[in-house]
Scaffold this active site. Sequence first.
Site, PDB file in Angstrom:
ATOM      1  N   CYS A  75      16.925   1.311  -4.195  1.00 54.84           N
ATOM      2  CA  CYS A  75      17.657   0.727  -5.315  1.00 54.84           C
ATOM      3  C   CYS A  75      16.656   0.325  -6.404  1.00 54.84           C
ATOM      4  O   CYS A  75      15.549  -0.094  -6.100  1.00 54.84           O
ATOM      5  CB  CYS A  75      18.467  -0.515  -4.966  1.00 54.84           C
ATOM      6  N   ARG A  97      12.435   5.607  -6.403  1.00 53.32           N
ATOM      7  CA  ARG A  97      12.798   4.705  -5.310  1.00 53.32           C
ATOM      8  C   ARG A  97      13.957   5.270  -4.484  1.00 53.32           C
ATOM      9  O   ARG A  97      14.233   4.774  -3.393  1.00 53.32           O
ATOM     10  CB  ARG A  97      13.202   3.333  -5.873  1.00 53.32           C
ATOM     11  N   GLY A 137      19.283  -4.803  -1.807  1.00 54.66           N
ATOM     12  CA  GLY A 137      19.127  -5.505  -0.532  1.00 54.66           C
ATOM     13  C   GLY A 137      20.445  -5.600   0.206  1.00 54.66           C
ATOM     14  O   GLY A 137      21.395  -4.874  -0.097  1.00 54.66           O
ATOM     15  N   GLU A 152       2.342  13.970  10.964  1.00 54.61           N
ATOM     16  CA  GLU A 152       2.544  13.888   9.518  1.00 54.61           C
ATOM     17  C   GLU A 152       3.053  15.224   8.959  1.00 54.61           C
ATOM     18  O   GLU A 152       3.954  15.250   8.117  1.00 54.61           O
ATOM     19  CB  GLU A 152       1.221  13.473   8.849  1.00 54.61           C
ATOM     20  N   LYS A 206       6.618  15.598   7.013  1.00 55.86           N
ATOM     21  CA  LYS A 206       6.736  16.129   5.647  1.00 55.86           C
ATOM     22  C   LYS A 206       7.718  17.297   5.610  1.00 55.86           C
ATOM     23  O   LYS A 206       8.518  17.423   4.685  1.00 55.86           O
ATOM     24  CB  LYS A 206       5.360  16.593   5.136  1.00 55.86           C
ATOM     25  N   GLU A 219      11.321  15.847   5.953  1.00 54.88           N
ATOM     26  CA  GLU A 219      11.867  15.082   4.835  1.00 54.88           C
ATOM     27  C   GLU A 219      12.035  15.910   3.567  1.00 54.88           C
ATOM     28  O   GLU A 219      12.894  15.616   2.749  1.00 54.88           O
ATOM     29  CB  GLU A 219      11.053  13.809   4.560  1.00 54.88           C
TER      30      GLU A 219
HETATM   31  C1  F6R Z   1       6.993   9.615   4.184  1.00 58.02           C
HETATM   32  C2  F6R Z   1       6.996   8.276   3.632  1.00 58.02           C
HETATM   33  C3  F6R Z   1       7.468   7.165   4.484  1.00 58.02           C
HETATM   34  C4  F6R Z   1       6.621   5.895   4.230  1.00 58.02           C
HETATM   35  C5  F6R Z   1       7.224   4.699   4.976  1.00 58.02           C
HETATM   36  C6  F6R Z   1       6.369   3.463   4.851  1.00 58.02           C
HETATM   37  O1  F6R Z   1       6.513  10.552   3.265  1.00 58.02           O
HETATM   38  O2  F6R Z   1       6.661   8.081   2.494  1.00 58.02           O
HETATM   39  O3  F6R Z   1       7.460   7.494   5.831  1.00 58.02           O
HETATM   40  O4  F6R Z   1       5.316   6.134   4.636  1.00 58.02           O
HETATM   41  O5  F6R Z   1       8.511   4.440   4.484  1.00 58.02           O
HETATM   42  O6  F6R Z   1       6.202   3.100   3.523  1.00 58.02           O
HETATM   43  P1  F6R Z   1       5.054   2.111   3.064  1.00 58.02           P
HETATM   44  O7  F6R Z   1       3.751   2.788   3.311  1.00 58.02           O
HETATM   45  O8  F6R Z   1       5.319   1.884   1.614  1.00 58.02           O
HETATM   46  O9  F6R Z   1       5.191   0.873   3.897  1.00 58.02           O
END
Ligand code: F6R
Length: 610
Positions: A2, A27, A102, A483, A487, A490
């Site tokens: 959001c 976001r 939220g 990882e 990737k 997603e």
């Molecule tokens: C995957 C990705 C997410 C973030 C996860 C944690 O490409 O971006 O898996 O790594 O949501 O986010 P942060 O690092 O911001 O706590």
Amino acid sequence: MCGIIGYTGHRPAVPVVIEGLRRLEYRGYDSAGVGFVQGRELHILRAAGKLRQLENKLASCGTFLATSAIGHTRWATHGAPTEANAHPHKAFRGGVCLVHNGIFENYAEHKQILQGKGCVFSSETDTEVLVNLVADERVPGVSLLEAFALALRKAQGAYAVALMDQDEPDVLYAARHSAPLLLGIGRGENYVASDIPAFLPYTRDVVFLEDGEIVRITPASWQIFSLADLMPVSKSAQRIDWDMQSAQKDGFRHFMLKEIFEQPRAIAECMAGRTDASRTAVRIPEMDALPVPSRLRIIACGTSFHAGLWILPLLEEWAGIPTNVEIASEFRYRKPLLAPGETTLVISQSGETADTLAALRIARERHSPVIGLCNVVGSSIARETDAVIFTQAGPEISVASTKALCSQMLVLLLMALYWGQRQNSLPKGLAPEALRALDGLPAQLETALPVLRTEARALAWQHASARSMFFLGRGQSYPLALEGALKVKELSYIHAEGYAAGEMKHGPIALIEPDFPSFFLAPHDALFAKSRSNLEEVQARRGPVVVLTNSPKPGLHLDARQAWIIPDAWGPLKGFFFLPALQLFSYEAATYLGKDVDQPRNLAKSVTVE
Ligand code: F6R
């Protein structure tokens, strides 16, 4: 997750707000809306889908007289991503409207009470309950600020909210609790927003709000109060040095591609100031005051969790620190036992991930010193830790994290060396050797990236039609395999699984068949011979295999059906080439399949709900 922006000033507010929402698109969202007062009347326009849908609606109404507005991009939690559920929500009685990021956990109980008082709801959202609570508190003699505070005190959960009222069209109110919100301070204009890029073209003067703070802004003033008692809170603005250029695409088709290609610079910037003049020792002054941990618990989510797994062997081998790595959403709902002297390290690009933030708070309650590794200055995690180390990777806009992981791996490597130095546990000459290799890394990677991209594209086109894929690796290649699979999932929506190569024979190898490709990570490291045996096991089951490995050398050769030769580097720095290879493969597969690379479906950049 959001995005909120509120503007009050001298410009036409609706275009400012729409532009701000566009800069918050990273976001993640599935509907959008804007509220503004014009001709003494509150107007709300909302649309399901992308901002373009909202703009189409706005095109048919004149908004140019409105000089204050609030806007929102919604990532659905309560209720489907429809126009009716999009924000802003207006109170049933009165001219107040509100946007919310939220979850208002006890909304159902308040909804019932409000319905009992005759309030009619037109959406399924918790937000509509909150705005009606504000209206309900606003009885004669109670100001809007007081009513807002009274309503928020009843709301359990996490929120960042912004509110406006048709009777005070130039005034905006906002508050936060466990969700990001900040003020942008301009001349004759002020902003509230979820993140800095929303107002970056207009001002770099920022006030970071804390949980439990409520603000009132007008074009010429801003005041912060404590939510608990409405006493004024004194704060000053900080000037931030991001520029708009680094928050834009620089000629790349997608932010993700730009950010992959920024990794050499991210490494160089991350190294800056972190070695002594003779390049023989690591310096991390932020950690000097903390003891070397007797045990370390790393907590993170998603890609940041993979960074933690990647460093684990080096923290044990170089620094002699027993380490474990946990997923924040699992950690927070156990009753974890933290040993005396155990240090917690939370890793988060955004510094706002709700589960990681909750885990941090639990660790602090249990008296564990907490170190944060973050990219976003002023984020909640950065502010709540005992020591924070910034990755200095610059803003990461693409939802899929790329350069943030590269910079996390680099800082973690420096931390392992740094603690190893303090423990006197590093093999002789290792630190200078590592630092020499690190010095050359940005230039080597700069040269490698265009080549890797061409190779990644050819492989992606060949394999993008697969329904499932394996990514396999051992040792430090195992988290990279996780990882790679994350990737692909997603971005391309192809089912992909990352697995420890040595575990294949304990079950998953049963899946191997001729249309199920495996991407096997086999760098020339200490586990190369073991990886070679695992590779043969998979190839023997007639599964298509692509081996990512270094150029063959005497004694370091494997018999691969398809090999992708990745540039070699000193010791663990090999990972800094395997990582972008995997990132580029997933990028190319997703673009080949026509997916929305920078904003994959159902995902958000900053996961501020649990
Ligand atoms: C995957 C990705 C997410 C973030 C996860 C944690 O490409 O971006 O898996 O790594 O949501 O986010 P942060 O690092 O911001 O706590």
